[in-house]
Design an enzyme around this catalytic site. Structure first.
Site, PDB file in Angstrom:
ATOM      1  N   ASP A  36       0.930  -1.170  -0.012  1.00 24.71           N
ATOM      2  CA  ASP A  36       0.120  -0.088  -0.134  1.00 24.71           C
ATOM      3  C   ASP A  36       0.992   1.139   0.101  1.00 24.71           C
ATOM      4  O   ASP A  36       1.933   1.309   0.322  1.00 24.71           O
ATOM      5  CB  ASP A  36      -0.770   0.004   1.277  1.00 24.71           C
ATOM      6  N   ASN A  89      -5.358  -4.283  -6.954  1.00 24.54           N
ATOM      7  CA  ASN A  89      -6.398  -3.549  -6.681  1.00 24.54           C
ATOM      8  C   ASN A  89      -6.207  -2.117  -6.505  1.00 24.54           C
ATOM      9  O   ASN A  89      -7.245  -1.511  -6.349  1.00 24.54           O
ATOM     10  CB  ASN A  89      -6.718  -4.317  -5.347  1.00 24.54           C
ATOM     11  N   TYR A 157     -11.794   7.599 -14.421  1.00 22.60           N
ATOM     12  CA  TYR A 157     -12.133   6.659 -13.954  1.00 22.60           C
ATOM     13  C   TYR A 157     -12.660   5.658 -14.866  1.00 22.60           C
ATOM     14  O   TYR A 157     -12.272   4.486 -15.001  1.00 22.60           O
ATOM     15  CB  TYR A 157     -13.198   6.586 -12.894  1.00 22.60           C
ATOM     16  N   LYS A 161     -10.577   2.068 -16.023  1.00 24.68           N
ATOM     17  CA  LYS A 161     -11.436   0.795 -15.635  1.00 24.68           C
ATOM     18  C   LYS A 161     -11.734   0.108 -17.101  1.00 24.68           C
ATOM     19  O   LYS A 161     -11.189  -1.258 -17.040  1.00 24.68           O
ATOM     20  CB  LYS A 161     -12.557   0.842 -14.876  1.00 24.68           C
ATOM     21  N   ILE A 190     -19.289  -0.331  -3.674  1.00 23.66           N
ATOM     22  CA  ILE A 190     -18.904  -1.044  -2.483  1.00 23.66           C
ATOM     23  C   ILE A 190     -18.728  -0.340  -1.231  1.00 23.66           C
ATOM     24  O   ILE A 190     -18.065   0.682  -1.357  1.00 23.66           O
ATOM     25  CB  ILE A 190     -17.556  -1.883  -2.641  1.00 23.66           C
ATOM     26  N   THR A 192     -16.961   0.935   1.126  1.00 22.35           N
ATOM     27  CA  THR A 192     -15.420   1.092   1.580  1.00 22.35           C
ATOM     28  C   THR A 192     -15.168   2.538   1.923  1.00 22.35           C
ATOM     29  O   THR A 192     -15.964   3.374   1.634  1.00 22.35           O
ATOM     30  CB  THR A 192     -14.603   0.508   0.461  1.00 22.35           C
TER      31      THR A 192
HETATM   32  P1  NAD Z   1     -10.015   2.051  -0.355  1.00 18.08           P
HETATM   33  O1  NAD Z   1      -9.915   3.663  -0.583  1.00 18.08           O
HETATM   34  O2  NAD Z   1     -10.848   1.591   0.814  1.00 18.08           O
HETATM   35  O3  NAD Z   1      -8.741   1.379  -0.480  1.00 18.08           O
HETATM   36  C1  NAD Z   1      -7.679   1.562  -1.601  1.00 18.08           C
HETATM   37  C2  NAD Z   1      -6.474   1.139  -0.939  1.00 18.08           C
HETATM   38  O4  NAD Z   1      -5.704   1.626  -2.104  1.00 18.08           O
HETATM   39  C3  NAD Z   1      -5.883   2.463   0.066  1.00 18.08           C
HETATM   40  O5  NAD Z   1      -5.459   1.623   1.225  1.00 18.08           O
HETATM   41  C4  NAD Z   1      -4.974   3.057  -0.289  1.00 18.08           C
HETATM   42  O6  NAD Z   1      -3.875   3.858   0.477  1.00 18.08           O
HETATM   43  C5  NAD Z   1      -4.500   2.342  -1.540  1.00 18.08           C
HETATM   44  N1  NAD Z   1      -3.847   3.380  -2.827  1.00 18.08           N
HETATM   45  C6  NAD Z   1      -4.234   4.288  -3.039  1.00 18.08           C
HETATM   46  N2  NAD Z   1      -3.378   4.703  -4.007  1.00 18.08           N
HETATM   47  C7  NAD Z   1      -2.541   3.872  -3.953  1.00 18.08           C
HETATM   48  C8  NAD Z   1      -1.034   3.870  -4.772  1.00 18.08           C
HETATM   49  N3  NAD Z   1      -1.016   4.674  -5.733  1.00 18.08           N
HETATM   50  N4  NAD Z   1      -0.209   2.728  -4.640  1.00 18.08           N
HETATM   51  C9  NAD Z   1      -0.686   1.766  -3.616  1.00 18.08           C
HETATM   52  N5  NAD Z   1      -1.806   1.799  -2.955  1.00 18.08           N
HETATM   53  C10 NAD Z   1      -2.468   2.907  -3.050  1.00 18.08           C
HETATM   54  O7  NAD Z   1     -10.891   1.753  -1.735  1.00 18.08           O
HETATM   55  P2  NAD Z   1     -11.452   0.503  -2.192  1.00 18.08           P
HETATM   56  O8  NAD Z   1     -12.995   0.820  -2.294  1.00 18.08           O
HETATM   57  O9  NAD Z   1     -11.199  -0.713  -1.587  1.00 18.08           O
HETATM   58  O10 NAD Z   1     -11.104   0.369  -3.809  1.00 18.08           O
HETATM   59  C11 NAD Z   1     -10.022  -0.840  -4.081  1.00 18.08           C
HETATM   60  C12 NAD Z   1     -10.144  -0.839  -5.941  1.00 18.08           C
HETATM   61  O11 NAD Z   1     -11.415  -1.200  -5.973  1.00 18.08           O
HETATM   62  C13 NAD Z   1      -9.935   0.472  -6.516  1.00 18.08           C
HETATM   63  O12 NAD Z   1      -9.125   0.116  -7.596  1.00 18.08           O
HETATM   64  C14 NAD Z   1     -11.364   1.000  -6.816  1.00 18.08           C
HETATM   65  O13 NAD Z   1     -11.473   1.711  -8.135  1.00 18.08           O
HETATM   66  C15 NAD Z   1     -11.887  -0.487  -7.128  1.00 18.08           C
HETATM   67  N6  NAD Z   1     -13.518  -0.312  -6.901  1.00 18.08           N
HETATM   68  C16 NAD Z   1     -14.051   0.269  -5.728  1.00 18.08           C
HETATM   69  C17 NAD Z   1     -15.325   0.344  -5.525  1.00 18.08           C
HETATM   70  C18 NAD Z   1     -16.146   0.857  -4.654  1.00 18.08           C
HETATM   71  O14 NAD Z   1     -17.370   1.146  -4.850  1.00 18.08           O
HETATM   72  N7  NAD Z   1     -15.583   1.128  -3.437  1.00 18.08           N
HETATM   73  C19 NAD Z   1     -16.222  -0.370  -6.798  1.00 18.08           C
HETATM   74  C20 NAD Z   1     -15.510  -0.798  -7.962  1.00 18.08           C
HETATM   75  C21 NAD Z   1     -14.206  -0.883  -7.949  1.00 18.08           C
END
Ligand code: NAD
Length: 250
Positions: A36, A89, A157, A161, A190, A192
């Site tokens: 991370d 991720n 975004y 994606k 999701i 989060t």
């Molecule tokens: P989150 O913000 O809870 O977690 C993301 C993590 O990635 C954090 O710990 C952050 O510090 C880390 N991060 C950010 N930039 C970074 C980088 N440059 N290098 C390394 N780590 C980095 O987010 P989440 O909701 O768990 O999202 C995770 C993935 O899922 C993302 O790619 C997001 O686009 C995708 N996603 C999320 C959702 C949603 O609704 N939450 C839906 C579809 C896809």
């Protein structure tokens, strides 16, 4: 292919979906490198995995920096002797604006993390996973429903994606003959920390777009990632797996 004793890298493992997936894999006996950009976040997740009896190590890496992606792979191999799985991720939402008004530095930031980060990860993970035996491993990349439909006000975004789905197809086609499977997942919204800043009315609007009538939970994504990494998905490669509560049906 049992999970026990295998080695995984989870990028963005310090929160949300990455955290849930790190814990899911560790619970199956996988040794997890929780990578991370926020080291303390990764360390917290590692601490919780260890308290639950699992094996994990924290690594600070910015996926938008190719060198960090290389170092994360080297760290996994140096720490646990090999690499079998990767879950690319890490991602961000980015600033909201229509295409004709978007801030170009914000575009670059989202492309750097959401797309380049996945590509850089693959660049260094694939050789290491092949080295450990292609059929002992697999990769999952994080897309989104916005790999299929627009995220209004956030073209970067949507574009990144969609591109993750594309690079996943290329990688799957190129490494399928070697026996390495590479897939993408497309979650709906999701619950989060990524959505934590969204006002209540925005969240309610998002809920309404999912026929199942709620947001998803990080664990619900982790279980599909586990499936795609497992032997149960032995004939699945190049797929874009929606986990979206029906979002894209209407
Ligand atoms: P989150 O913000 O809870 O977690 C993301 C993590 O990635 C954090 O710990 C952050 O510090 C880390 N991060 C950010 N930039 C970074 C980088 N440059 N290098 C390394 N780590 C980095 O987010 P989440 O909701 O768990 O999202 C995770 C993935 O899922 C993302 O790619 C997001 O686009 C995708 N996603 C999320 C959702 C949603 O609704 N939450 C839906 C579809 C896809």
């Amino acid at each position: 292919m049992a999970f026990e004793g295998k080695v995984a890298i989870v990028t963005g493992g310090g929160s949300g979906i990455g955290e849930a997936t790190s814990k899911e894999l560790a619970g199956l006996g996988v040794k997890v490198v929780v990578a991370d950009i926020k080291l303390e976040a990764a360390q917290r997740v590692v601490g919780e995995i260890e308290s639950a009896g699992g094996v994990a190590a924290a690594f600070q890496a910015d996926t938008a920096v190719a060198e960090d992606s290389r170092k994360a792979v080297e760290f996994a191999v140096a720490t646990y002797g090999k690499l079998n799985y990767a879950f690319n991720n890490a991602g961000i939402g980015g600033a909201s604006a229509p295409v004709g008004e978007m801030a170009l530095d914000a575009w670059d930031t989202v492309v750097g993390i959401n797309l380049n980060g996945v590509a850089y990860g693959l660049r260094y993970q694939i050789p290491a996973i092949l080295e450990a035996g292609a059929e002992e491993g697999a990769i999952v990349n994080m897309a989104s429903i916005h790999g299929a439909v627009a995220a209004l006000g956030n073209a970067a975004y949507t574009a990144t994606k969609h591109a993750v789905v594309g690079v996943t197809k290329n990688a799957a086609a190129e490494y399928g003959p070697a026996g390495l499977r590479i897939n993408a997942v497309g979650p709906g919204y999701i619950d989060t920390p990524l959505l934590a800043g969204a006002p209540a009315e925005i969240k309610e609007g998002l809920v309404a777009k999912h026929p199942l009538g709620r947001l998803g939970r990080p664990e619900e994504i982790a279980k599909v990632v586990r499936f795609l990494l497992s032997d149960d998905a032995s004939f699945v490669t190049g797929a874009y797996y929606l986990i979206d509560g029906g979002y894209t049906t209407v």
